[in-house]
Scaffold this motif. Structure first.
Motif: not given
Length: 251
Positions: A52-67
């Protein structure tokens, strides 16, 4: 300043599991992983759920916010063997059934995806083993498995195959426990822009550094206890709970 940037390397781990995994019982969340990754200075991660592909948008956004660049990925079992696919979609993974399907996907997507043979010569689970030689065109890289100590090092065969076919070796944590994340990783020079395409280009073309220290006695004991005792108990509990819920829904 430019010289300092030229010496700037970032840590990359492309094989990690979290409690979102549909087939493993993990006790830490994606956000806990991000917090630890930030503390340890990681720049690129891939959460590789089983099939399965991990695709939780909020986690991707939080990751990007931390660089941190988080790459959508999955660890898929095809014809009894595991393959890690990076920068793929849920629909692409759902359609994959064979290694010929991987060949078709690679032909269509080109360099925009990246595939790794995980723990290829380890006997448990879905290691591909000697079949890797036949399917080598399906892989961009070969994993340097974290589980090794002294004479017990099944990576030796992986190193020989990587050398023979000119494939890069990628060190990962394959973390199933949070404390296991952070010691085994690959480093690449920081690209001008932290994008998936530039990360893949760096992994393919180098230079790269792999960090995979020999397991300590404590590491070995912890892994053995987890995989042969803690993990099976969790799986049984999860299945029992699912069965009970199903029975209740039918009454």
């Amino acid at each position: 300043m430019a010289n300092n940037r030229a010496q700037d390397w970032i840590k990359v781990d492309l094989h990690i599991h979290t409690l979102d995994d549909p087939k493993d019982v993990i006790d830490y969340s994606a956000h806990q992983l991000l917090e630890r990754a930030k503390q340890l200075g990681f720049g690129v991660l891939a959460i590789t759920l089983h099939d399965a592909v991990f695709d939780r948008a909020e986690v991707f956004a939080d990751a990007a916010a931390t660089g941190i660049l988080l790459i959508p990925a999955a660890e898929v079992r095809l014809q009894g063997a595991d393959i890690i696919l990076l920068n793929v979609t849920p629909s692409e993974v759902a359609k994959l059934k064979t290694f010929d399907g991987v060949r078709e996907l690679r032909a269509r997507r080109g360099s925009s995806i990246f595939t790794i043979a995980p723990h290829p010569f380890y006997v448990l689970g879905g290691s591909i083993g000697e079949r890797l030689l036949r399917e080598i065109d399906c892989f961009d890289a070969i994993e340097l498995c974290h589980f090794h100590k002294g004479l017990f090092d099944l990576n030796r065969r992986a190193v020989k195959v990587a050398t023979k076919f000119g494939k890069p070796l990628i060190a990962t944590s394959d973390a199933h426990q949070l404390h296991a994340f952070g010691r085994h990783y690959t480093s690449i020079p920081r690209p001008s822009e932290l994008t998936i395409e530039k990360v893949f280009a760096a992994l393919r073309n180098g230079p790269r550094r792999v960090v995979s220290p020999s397991a300590s006695i404590v590491d070995l004991a912890s892994m053995i206890y987890f995989f042969f005792f803690t993990h099976p108990v969790r799986i049984r509990r999860q299945r029992s709970l699912a069965s009970a819920l199903e029975s209740k829904s039918q009454t």
